[in-house]
Design an enzyme around this catalytic site. Sequence first.
Site, mmCIF file in Angstrom:
data_model
loop_
_atom_site.group_PDB
_atom_site.id
_atom_site.type_symbol
_atom_site.label_atom_id
_atom_site.label_comp_id
_atom_site.label_asym_id
_atom_site.label_seq_id
_atom_site.Cartn_x
_atom_site.Cartn_y
_atom_site.Cartn_z
ATOM 1 N N GLY A 23 15.620 11.667 20.701
ATOM 2 C CA GLY A 23 14.949 10.602 20.581
ATOM 3 C C GLY A 23 15.254 9.284 21.491
ATOM 4 N N LYS A 79 25.684 -1.704 7.949
ATOM 5 C CA LYS A 79 24.387 -2.287 7.562
ATOM 6 C C LYS A 79 24.662 -3.229 6.395
ATOM 7 C CE LYS A 79 20.869 0.199 9.414
ATOM 8 N NZ LYS A 79 21.696 1.276 10.031
HETATM 9 C C1 LIG Z 1 21.536 2.351 11.114
HETATM 10 C C2 LIG Z 1 22.478 2.965 11.954
HETATM 11 C C3 LIG Z 1 22.718 2.977 13.047
HETATM 12 C C4 LIG Z 1 21.438 2.370 13.757
HETATM 13 O O1 LIG Z 1 21.455 0.900 13.835
HETATM 14 P P1 LIG Z 1 20.143 0.344 14.483
HETATM 15 O O2 LIG Z 1 20.250 -1.099 14.233
HETATM 16 O O3 LIG Z 1 19.050 0.949 13.860
HETATM 17 O O4 LIG Z 1 20.253 0.332 16.009
HETATM 18 C C5 LIG Z 1 23.627 3.641 13.681
HETATM 19 N N1 LIG Z 1 24.748 4.118 12.822
HETATM 20 C C6 LIG Z 1 24.709 3.971 11.730
HETATM 21 C C7 LIG Z 1 25.698 4.881 10.730
HETATM 22 C C8 LIG Z 1 23.421 3.371 10.912
HETATM 23 O O5 LIG Z 1 23.363 3.291 9.787
#
Ligand SMILES: *Cc1c(COP(=O)(O)O)cnc(C)c1O
Length: 320
Positions: A209, A54
């Site tokens: 989900g 992220k």
């Molecule tokens: C946010 C996240 C995801 C999912 O990512 P998206 O972009 O919302 O599909 C998967 N793994 C981790 C560790 C995350 O923090």
Amino acid sequence: MHPLPTYDDVLAAATRIAPQAHRTPVLRSRLLDERTGAELFFKCENLQRAGAFKFRGAYNALARLSAGQRRAGVVAYSSGNHAQAVALAARLLEIPATIVMPHDAPAAKRAATEGYGGRIVSYDRYTEDREEIGRDLADRHGLTLIPPYDHPDVIAGQGTVAKELLEETGGLDSLFVPLGGGGLLSGTALTVGALAPGCALFGVEPEAGDDARRSLREGRIVHIDAPRTIADGAQTQHLGELTFAILHRAAPTVLTATDVELADAMRAFASVMKLVVEPTGCLGFAAVPHVPERLRGRRVGVILSGGNIDLARYAALLNS
Ligand SMILES: *Cc1c(COP(=O)(O)O)cnc(C)c1O
């Protein structure tokens, strides 16, 4: 709706984040290769700054803000990793950050967000709408809302994971990607479309989900109640407009994984590879055995998306 990002935006994001984001390692495991019959390449975003991919999208989005937007500050809503990513990126760019976070978010994620200097506003994930709270804060204080997945700069940033992976491995037969709101998977789809169009793309969401699978099948964004799963980073209730549009076009296969499979994958990473991977980060690997015909002798990429988890919860899940 914003225009859809393209692979050129992924390339621009790669340049923008290079000074601050880690180029994470791609690890192999002879034992896991033997168990699955594939040649596995693990892209270790659990070792990224702030503990998850992220950071890429957050830093890319914040680095593009104007001087005025930076002065006013940003707000983000997140079940954890996006919050930490925005808080860290904001600190590096000297931007004030407010984070809207569920009151039951893992303590480690709250502490890390505060440690990076983010101001936390709590809400109840089962009764309140975090998007509404985030939008309200943005309106009242002139903050720029940085959404966790449905934003072109966030998607482009997340697409840099697969770019680095493919640059390192060369051709892959398939690639397995954790899937929540679809930022990581849609960014990955942009990159795979440009660099490896023959590579089969798999998104993996929690079985509790499966809104993305239904959305792609039905050709519209399906909304669900917040799913109860140990994959707390993928408790999203729907895809975004941008992520849906990209995924609708790219048409990846969507698979699901159960909490039991996620815990099994966590144990495998801990014992075999000495890697701490959070439950959501295990989604991709957990579904690898679901497609045996795609494995034997094939080159398979797996994104380990994050490694943020309370130690007590980690120990409990390893023993579950
Ligand atoms: C946010 C996240 C995801 C999912 O990512 P998206 O972009 O919302 O599909 C998967 N793994 C981790 C560790 C995350 O923090």
